[in-house]
Write an enzyme that holds these catalytic residues in place. Structure first.
Site, PDB file in Angstrom:
ATOM      1  N   CYS A 162      13.724   9.879   7.300  1.00 36.70           N
ATOM      2  CA  CYS A 162      13.613   9.565   8.724  1.00 36.70           C
ATOM      3  C   CYS A 162      14.973   9.630   9.400  1.00 36.70           C
ATOM      4  O   CYS A 162      15.058   9.859  10.595  1.00 36.70           O
ATOM      5  CB  CYS A 162      12.928   8.213   8.934  1.00 36.70           C
ATOM      6  SG  CYS A 162      13.465   6.987   7.791  1.00 36.70           S
TER       7      CYS A 162
ATOM      8  N   GLU B 271       9.831  15.467  15.291  1.00 31.42           N
ATOM      9  CA  GLU B 271      10.313  15.287  13.919  1.00 31.42           C
ATOM     10  C   GLU B 271       9.634  16.322  13.011  1.00 31.42           C
ATOM     11  O   GLU B 271       8.407  16.364  12.933  1.00 31.42           O
ATOM     12  CB  GLU B 271       9.992  13.875  13.450  1.00 31.42           C
ATOM     13  CG  GLU B 271      10.628  13.555  12.108  1.00 31.42           C
ATOM     14  CD  GLU B 271      10.411  12.108  11.699  1.00 31.42           C
ATOM     15  OE1 GLU B 271       9.286  11.605  11.875  1.00 31.42           O
ATOM     16  OE2 GLU B 271      11.375  11.488  11.205  1.00 31.42           O
TER      17      GLU B 271
ATOM     18  N   LYS C 147       0.876  -1.174   0.000  1.00 34.84           N
ATOM     19  CA  LYS C 147       0.000   0.000   0.000  1.00 34.84           C
ATOM     20  C   LYS C 147       0.912   1.222   0.000  1.00 34.84           C
ATOM     21  O   LYS C 147       1.376   1.663   1.055  1.00 34.84           O
ATOM     22  CB  LYS C 147      -0.888  -0.019   1.251  1.00 34.84           C
ATOM     23  CG  LYS C 147      -2.212   0.690   1.099  1.00 34.84           C
ATOM     24  CD  LYS C 147      -2.115   2.187   0.892  1.00 34.84           C
ATOM     25  CE  LYS C 147      -1.798   2.953   2.156  1.00 34.84           C
ATOM     26  NZ  LYS C 147      -1.585   4.417   1.876  1.00 34.84           N
TER      27      LYS C 147
ATOM     28  N   GLU D  39       9.357   0.811  10.970  1.00 34.31           N
ATOM     29  CA  GLU D  39      10.445   1.768  10.715  1.00 34.31           C
ATOM     30  C   GLU D  39       9.832   3.150  10.864  1.00 34.31           C
ATOM     31  O   GLU D  39       9.085   3.598   9.984  1.00 34.31           O
ATOM     32  CB  GLU D  39      11.000   1.566   9.299  1.00 34.31           C
ATOM     33  CG  GLU D  39      11.675   0.233   9.083  1.00 34.31           C
ATOM     34  CD  GLU D  39      12.901   0.055   9.959  1.00 34.31           C
ATOM     35  OE1 GLU D  39      13.430   1.045  10.504  1.00 34.31           O
ATOM     36  OE2 GLU D  39      13.326  -1.101  10.109  1.00 34.31           O
TER      37      GLU D  39
HETATM   38  P1  ADP Z   1       3.839  10.626   7.030  1.00 36.76           P
HETATM   39  O1  ADP Z   1       4.977   9.735   6.674  1.00 36.76           O
HETATM   40  O2  ADP Z   1       3.437  11.610   6.005  1.00 36.76           O
HETATM   41  O3  ADP Z   1       3.853  11.187   8.418  1.00 36.76           O
HETATM   42  P2  ADP Z   1       2.127   8.449   7.752  1.00 36.76           P
HETATM   43  O4  ADP Z   1       3.112   7.869   8.639  1.00 36.76           O
HETATM   44  O5  ADP Z   1       0.803   8.783   8.313  1.00 36.76           O
HETATM   45  O6  ADP Z   1       2.590   9.736   7.007  1.00 36.76           O
HETATM   46  O7  ADP Z   1       1.919   7.553   6.458  1.00 36.76           O
HETATM   47  C1  ADP Z   1       2.686   6.460   6.093  1.00 36.76           C
HETATM   48  C2  ADP Z   1       1.767   5.452   5.437  1.00 36.76           C
HETATM   49  O8  ADP Z   1       0.795   5.039   6.379  1.00 36.76           O
HETATM   50  C3  ADP Z   1       0.995   5.975   4.237  1.00 36.76           C
HETATM   51  O9  ADP Z   1       0.923   4.930   3.272  1.00 36.76           O
HETATM   52  C4  ADP Z   1      -0.381   6.259   4.819  1.00 36.76           C
HETATM   53  O10 ADP Z   1      -1.425   6.199   3.878  1.00 36.76           O
HETATM   54  C5  ADP Z   1      -0.502   5.139   5.813  1.00 36.76           C
HETATM   55  N1  ADP Z   1      -1.449   5.385   6.909  1.00 36.76           N
HETATM   56  C6  ADP Z   1      -1.866   6.566   7.421  1.00 36.76           C
HETATM   57  N2  ADP Z   1      -2.720   6.365   8.468  1.00 36.76           N
HETATM   58  C7  ADP Z   1      -2.856   5.020   8.613  1.00 36.76           C
HETATM   59  C8  ADP Z   1      -3.578   4.163   9.520  1.00 36.76           C
HETATM   60  N3  ADP Z   1      -4.324   4.659  10.490  1.00 36.76           N
HETATM   61  N4  ADP Z   1      -3.433   2.834   9.376  1.00 36.76           N
HETATM   62  C9  ADP Z   1      -2.643   2.307   8.417  1.00 36.76           C
HETATM   63  N5  ADP Z   1      -1.952   3.047   7.529  1.00 36.76           N
HETATM   64  C10 ADP Z   1      -2.044   4.396   7.622  1.00 36.76           C
END
Ligand code: ADP
Length: 501
Positions: free
Chosen positions: A293, A394, A185, A259
């Site tokens: 990161c 961060e 995903k 990660e």
């Molecule tokens: P960022 O790296 O922009 O801070 P996130 O960590 O929220 O964003 O996003 C990393 C991945 O996790 C993306 O593919 C996002 O669509 C997905 N994501 C966001 N919220 C959820 C959730 N509640 N459960 C599972 N996957 C999520």
């Protein structure tokens, strides 16, 4: 049907998802747009997968576990992964352009990342037929006992937008080597490269369902993490989202690799080569527009060289070439999307409110060619204390917080005073100090006189809130295996059924 087709009216590329061997729309027909952060315009769109689409992808992956993929020898699996790697090599440049168009990372970096990708797949292809168990001299001498590493099953991988295919490789390559099947995903900001890449998996001859891609935002990711058919959730992203993902995985006892974020210290001692250190500081925080990161977002500098180092870093920061990320002489591209730009800007304001001083940057550039994109100037903040939010949270952008230290103990104390523990840099000419400090820092990766170097065969991962598990190397492969122990009774004699054998 092809993976993408352009609508004649506005040239927006319409991508489809891969489930099994079929390119599909979402079952309810919903789609979402992807914006090019350099132009600020929509350039691609992809299906918005709902729970039913995720279920279909996981079902395809479950079936594939029991297909020729599950029955083929490890050497055959390795050969398929090798073929896949060669196809990736042949398409590296076009995938790099897709990625740069989606997330604004400069092409000079995405090209290098994509050109290096086949090596990751080759490394794990070679590992496939070297996965084996042990015979164990159990104390019960009437048994022949051995272990057998088995694939964990269906892997659900949830990925971020900053390096989609590079980060996918650290999960997919070992998962395939282990014999798992996979549902990826990608982030909603960057679906294109993963969908184009999926075509190569089919072309390489991976059986249908071994590699599936569902696209969408957090709800799609949540459906994947929640799906009971997913045996392992492999996540890269923010710590806050990682917590949500772990909770979803816990509901059906799925294993996790996490990660997550970082607030990594780049520590420069007074005896360092200051010019080299300045260069490493720039690489740590301004490469990839600081959207990594492992960003060295806290510069810890010995008081004696504070002013000299800050001046060098700021002088170089002021000359960083911002521009079209597809142009090979551009050094820093835009921030990947509008909300992230707002976040970066608000952290700079917050730092100034907290008492930090702005040495350079701090604004959006007002120059021709940069006004449409989500650009932000490379920013250096001095006078930062480690308890300020700009030192603790961060930011994920080109913002460096400079914190002075008195001596080695002080440097280690400040370096470790964080909930994170992803990486750290140590700059010194004193070899004893280098080893001492590397041992005392709580972080998964320590660079001495360098910063931001990774490899497919060197384990990578975080301490503390930076994550769980390791990617790359032999440790990265183990994340996708589970151990089975087999006991073979040798004598045929019966025993007292009411004792433990
Ligand atoms: P960022 O790296 O922009 O801070 P996130 O960590 O929220 O964003 O996003 C990393 C991945 O996790 C993306 O593919 C996002 O669509 C997905 N994501 C966001 N919220 C959820 C959730 N509640 N459960 C599972 N996957 C999520």
């Amino acid at each position: 049907m092809d993976v993408a087709r352009s609508r004649a009216d506005n040239e927006i590329r319409q991508y489809l998802m891969l489930i099994g061997d079929t390119w599909v729309e979402a079952q309810d027909g919903r789609r979402f747009d992807s914006v090019n952060p350099f132009t600020g315009k929509v350039w691609a769109s992809a299906p918005l997968a709902g729970p039913a689409d995720v279920r279909a992808a996981v079902t395809a992956a479950e079936r594939a576990l029991d297909s020729p993929w599950g029955r083929m020898s490890a050497s055959q699996r390795g050969a398929l992964i090798r073929r896949f790697a060669d196809l990736i090599a042949g398409h590296a440049d076009e995938l790099a352009v897709l990625e740069t168009t989606d997330n604004g990372k400069v092409l000079r970096e995405t090209r290098a990342q994509l050109a290096g990708l086949p090596a990751t797949y080759h490394y794990f292809a070679g590992a496939a037929d070297k996965i084996h168990g042990h015979t164990i001299p159990a104390p019960q001498t009437n048994f022949f006992t051995y272990t057998q590493p088995r694939p964990v099953g269906v892997v659900g991988a949830i990925l971020p937008w900053n390096s989609p295919l590079f980060l996918l490789a650290s999960k997919l390559a070992p998962a395939l080597a282990a014999g798992c099947t996979f549902v990826a995903k990608p982030a909603e900001q960057t679906p294109a490269s993963t969908l184009a890449f999926a075509r190569l998996a089919l072309e390489a001859g991976l059986p249908p369902g071994v590699f599936n891609v569902v696209t969408g935002a957090g709800e799609t990711g949540a459906a994947l993490a929640r799906d009971p058919g997913v045996a392992k959730v492999s996540f890269t992203g923010s710590t806050a989202t990682g917590v949500q993902v772990m909770k979803s995985a816990a509901d059906h006892i799925a294993a996790v690799t996490m990660e997550l974020g970082g607030k990594s210290p780049n520590i420069v001692f007074a005896d360092a080569d200051v010019e080299a250190a300045a260069n490493g500081v720039i690489a740590g925080i301004f490469a990839a527009t600081g959207q990594t990161c492992i960003a060295g977002s806290r510069l810890l500098v010995a008081e004696e060289i504070h002013d000299e180092l800050v001046e060098r870093v700021a002088a170089r920061a002021r000359t960083i070439r911002l521009g079209d990320p597809l142009a090979l002489d551009t050094e820093m591209g835009p921030i990947a999307f509008a909300e992230q730009l707002d976040k970066v800007r608000s952290y700079v304001d917050l730092g100034l409110d907290e008492g930090a001083r702005l040495v350079c940057g701090g604004t959006r550039p007002d120059r021709d060619g940069l006004r449409d994109g989500y650009f932000f100037e490379p920013t250096v903040l001095t006078g930062v204390h480690n308890d300020m939010r700009v030192a603790r949270e961060e930011i994920f952008g080109p913002v460096l917080s400079v914190i002075p230290f008195r001596d080695e103990d002080d440097a280690v104390r400040i370096g470790n005073d964080t909930s994170y523990g992803l990486a750290a840099g140590v700059w010194t000419r004193d070899v004893q100090r280098a080893h001492r400090v590397a041992q005392r820092l709580n972080a998964g990766t320590i660079w001495v006189n360098s910063y931001r170097t990774l490899a497919y065969n060197v384990p990578y991962g975080g301490f503390g809130s930076s994550g769980i598990g390791r990617e790359n190397g032999a440790e990265g492969l183990r994340e996708y295996l589970q151990t089975k122990s087999v006991w073979i009774e040798l004598t045929g004699q019966s025993r007292d059924p009411f004792t433990l054998g």
